[in-house]
Structure formats: C-alpha cells, structure tokens
Design an enzyme around this catalytic site. Structure first.
Site, PDB file in Angstrom:
ATOM      1  N   GLY A 166      -4.406   9.223 -13.023  1.00  0.00           N
ATOM      2  CA  GLY A 166      -3.684   8.029 -12.610  1.00  0.00           C
ATOM      3  C   GLY A 166      -3.028   8.148 -11.256  1.00  0.00           C
ATOM      4  O   GLY A 166      -3.383   8.995 -10.431  1.00  0.00           O
ATOM      5  N   CYS A 167      -2.029   7.308 -11.028  1.00  0.00           N
ATOM      6  CA  CYS A 167      -1.417   7.175  -9.705  1.00  0.00           C
ATOM      7  C   CYS A 167      -0.683   8.432  -9.254  1.00  0.00           C
ATOM      8  O   CYS A 167      -0.475   8.631  -8.057  1.00  0.00           O
ATOM      9  CB  CYS A 167      -0.441   5.996  -9.695  1.00  0.00           C
ATOM     10  SG  CYS A 167      -1.219   4.389  -9.980  1.00  0.00           S
ATOM     11  N   ASN A 168      -0.273   9.273 -10.196  1.00  0.00           N
ATOM     12  CA  ASN A 168       0.422  10.504  -9.827  1.00  0.00           C
ATOM     13  C   ASN A 168      -0.524  11.610  -9.380  1.00  0.00           C
ATOM     14  O   ASN A 168      -0.100  12.626  -8.824  1.00  0.00           O
ATOM     15  CB  ASN A 168       1.243  11.025 -11.007  1.00  0.00           C
ATOM     16  CG  ASN A 168       0.415  11.145 -12.276  1.00  0.00           C
ATOM     17  OD1 ASN A 168       0.234  10.146 -12.972  1.00  0.00           O
ATOM     18  ND2 ASN A 168      -0.100  12.323 -12.601  1.00  0.00           N
ATOM     19  N   MET A 371       4.173   8.550  -9.087  1.00  0.00           N
ATOM     20  CA  MET A 371       4.458   8.231 -10.483  1.00  0.00           C
ATOM     21  C   MET A 371       3.204   7.683 -11.141  1.00  0.00           C
ATOM     22  O   MET A 371       2.430   6.992 -10.491  1.00  0.00           O
ATOM     23  CB  MET A 371       5.568   7.183 -10.581  1.00  0.00           C
ATOM     24  CG  MET A 371       6.883   7.609  -9.939  1.00  0.00           C
ATOM     25  SD  MET A 371       6.905   7.436  -8.148  1.00  0.00           S
ATOM     26  CE  MET A 371       7.085   5.660  -7.998  1.00  0.00           C
TER      27      MET A 371
END
Length: 384
Positions: A166-168, A371
């Site tokens: 994901g975005c992290n 995050m």
C-alpha cells in the site's frame, strides 16, 4: 597445558584461576550510510480536473460530487476506460485492469528510472540492485523483471519486488534498499515506486468507492542510492544520508484501509474507513518521537518534512498532531493538489519538489513519513 597466572593464588582463592586480562578489541567500523543521489518521476499522458471526471462518469449524486470537489485536488493523471459511440464509459474486467496495470507500471516506472539516471549521469547498466514497489496490480514474474528487460539493465542485477503493502510501501522498501547499499559501498541501487491507480478503480455509484475514486492518480518515482566507497568522506556523493527508520503498526485498525475482492463487481476494490485520518493522526507523534529520540533530536530540529499525500484530512490530522505549519507540508499539499494521492511514490514527488526548491543546506535534517494499510505509519530520518 600450562595456563599462565597473573598472581599467586591465596587461600580464599583456592581453585580459582585468573587468566590474563583480555586485550581490548576495537569495534568494527560502522558501514557507510547510504545516500540518496538522484530522483526521477513520471506520470501518464492524460490529466483531468475533478469536475471533468464527474462529467465523464456522469456522476450527479450531490454527495459524491461534494466529495470530489472538496478534495483539495485540482487535477489527476489517469488512464480512463474506453467509451462507446455515445461517449459512455465502458466497464473493464479484472483481466483488463491487470493488463492496464502491467502496461502503465512498466511505462511509468521506466520513464522515472530514465529521468533519475539522467540526473546523476548514470546508465541502466550501472544499476546493481533494483527494488520495485507496487500495490495496484499483480505480476509474476515481478515488475523488476519487466523493467530489467525494458531498460536493458544487466541481467545479473539483484532485484526485489514489494507488492501489496500500500501507500506506506515506499519507505518499507527504502529500508531494504538502503541496507543493501550500505553493505555494497560504491554500487548503485535504485528503488522504483510505480502505481497505476487507474487499474484499481471500481465504478458502482456507492459512497465507498466514491471516496477512493476521488483521490488516487497514476504516477511513478525512482530514487538512486549510493554509499561512499572506502570510507572516504571527501568522496561521498551529494544528497542526504539515510540515518534510520521507525515503524508503527496500528493493529486495532487492520481493516481501515484494505484492497480486497468485491464479489458483486468481480474485481478487487479499495476501501478507506472515514475515520482513518484521525487514527493515523493520533499515532503520528509516537512513531516520530521514537525516530528522533534515537538521535537526540526534537521535532523543532527538523527543517524538512516529506509526508505522504494521503488526502486533505490525513495531511491536516498529521500536521495538527505533530505541530507542523502548512509551510512545513507545502510540498505534500502541492503534490495532492496537482496529482492526487499517488500511493507509494507520493513522498518522493514531494522530495523532488524540495530538491528543486533549492532551500536545503548542509547539516539539515529531514523526516520522510508514509501511511497505509495495516494501518501503518513508516518514517525515515535523513540528513544532508
């Protein structure tokens, strides 16, 4: 075997042998810190305003229109589905979306790498380690193999694919890339985050998908890392040293951000809990203070903040909880405005803007922060 004694044994010491004092051992030198030496970014060909997207998808629900128009996003780069003769958007199967991901991820990733290499005067054949990050699609063999073929990188290149975090994930992957770089001084390592968010959309008119559809855009970013060879500080490459990382997994919010199968749509679908900005914000201080505490730094010592462009409410929650000004996160806000949420590569778009701004000075400290699903907060401390 005779054992040399340091003194004669006295009565209370009967049966106790004293060995010669051990010679002090010098500690092995710490490995050189990896430095970020270059950055490159890429996006897809077409960009759209939020209002244009509402019209293209014929979205009339006032609640959904409000989500789009109050997102703090002006434009996003997207590759939209095909349309019929009347201009209506045609549905895409999961197979078509996976094919789109492969095409766009390779195209954008290759362009980001080319730009990064051009900035440092290097050639694809100079790359010794390649780490590729993506969440918006699945490939086997991994994206790294396709980029090696596309760019003419030497087939002996070490490679790693980080998929689905994901975005992290950009900072998760940066940790491994920096470690490899430090263990192989003088050799070029590249990390590429390439996210074809156009290949991860579900259009069903629901509020759940509307939040996601209003936010994400296509983009890729690549950074080059080199650790100085022979411990020669004078020969250190330009760019910030990567000092340390700190992570925080919010296990009570495992389902707050997720990418899972939608039985009704027969596709993967991304979900964002409306409370996720507040969850992330409430835990931001803990991980940042742990990151800085290991170096006896305070938040006020940090000159540069490179925070993931997760959305207006996420940025505001992090800013308030860390006591940051809008100026501190100006590049984060600017990337969101011009590109939307670019998932794992967002913070590198902000890094590029900071470098091009020309305000960084030797000795400055910076914090990178991402995050994503888990729910997770990842941080890194760098110093120029």
């Amino acid at each position: 075997m005779d054992i040399p004694m340091t003194t004669t044994l006295s009565a209370p010491e009967q049966g106790v042998l004293r060995l010669p004092a051990a010679r002090p051992r010098s500690r092995p030198a710490a490995p050189p810190a990896a430095r970020i030496t270059g950055v490159g970014t890429a996006v897809t060909a077409d960009s759209y305003s939020q209002r244009e997207l509402l019209d293209i998808f014929d979205i009339t629900d006032p609640r959904i229109r409000s989500v789009f128009l109050n997102s703090a996003i002006d434009r996003r780069h997207l590759t939209l589905p095909p349309r019929d003769a009347a201009g209506a958007v045609l549905p895409e199967s999961q197979g078509a979306l996976l094919a789109k991901h492969r095409r766009l991820a390779v195209e954008m990733g290759a362009n980001a790498v080319r730009e990064c290499l051009a900035r440092i005067g290097a050639d694809p054949r100079d790359i010794d380690y390649l780490c590729c990050v993506t969440t918006t699609g699945f490939l086997t063999p991994g994206l790294s193999a396709f980029l090696i073929r596309e760019l003419g990188i030497e087939v002996r290149c070490h490679r790693v694919d980080v998929v689905g975090m994901g975005c992290n994930a950009g900072l998760n992957a940066l940790g491994g890339t920096a470690a490899w770089s430090a263990a192989h001084p003088g050799r070029l390592a590249l990390m590429v985050c390439t996210e074809a968010c156009s290949a991860a959309y579900v259009i069903d008119g629901s509020m759940r998908t509307a939040v996601v559809n209003s936010l994400f855009g296509d983009g890729a970013a690549a950074i080059a890392l080199v650790a100085p060879a022979d411990g020669d500080a004078a020969a250190e490459p330009a760019g910030p040293r990567i000092l340390s990382f700190a992570s925080h997994l919010i296990t009570d919010a495992m389902g707050a951000m997720r990418y899972d199968w939608d039985d009704d749509q027969h596709k993967f679908s991304f979900y964002l809990d409306p409370d996720i900005p507040y969850v992330v914000g409430a835990h931001a201080e803990r991980v940042v203070d742990r990151l800085l505490g290991g170096h006896h730094l305070r938040r006020s010592d940090i000159r540069h903040w490179l925070v993931h462009s997760g959305g207006k409410k996420v940025i505001d929650a992090v800013r308030v909880n860390l006591g940051l000004s809008r100026h501190d996160v100006r590049h984060t806000i600017g990337v969101l405005r011009d590109h939307g949420n670019l998932s794992s590569g967002s913070f590198l778009f902000s890094y590029r803007r900071l470098i091009e701004e020309g305000v960084v000075r030797r000795g400055d400290h910076g914090v990178m922060m991402t995050m994503g699903p888990g729910s997770t907060i990842e941080t890194a401390l760098v110093q120029w």
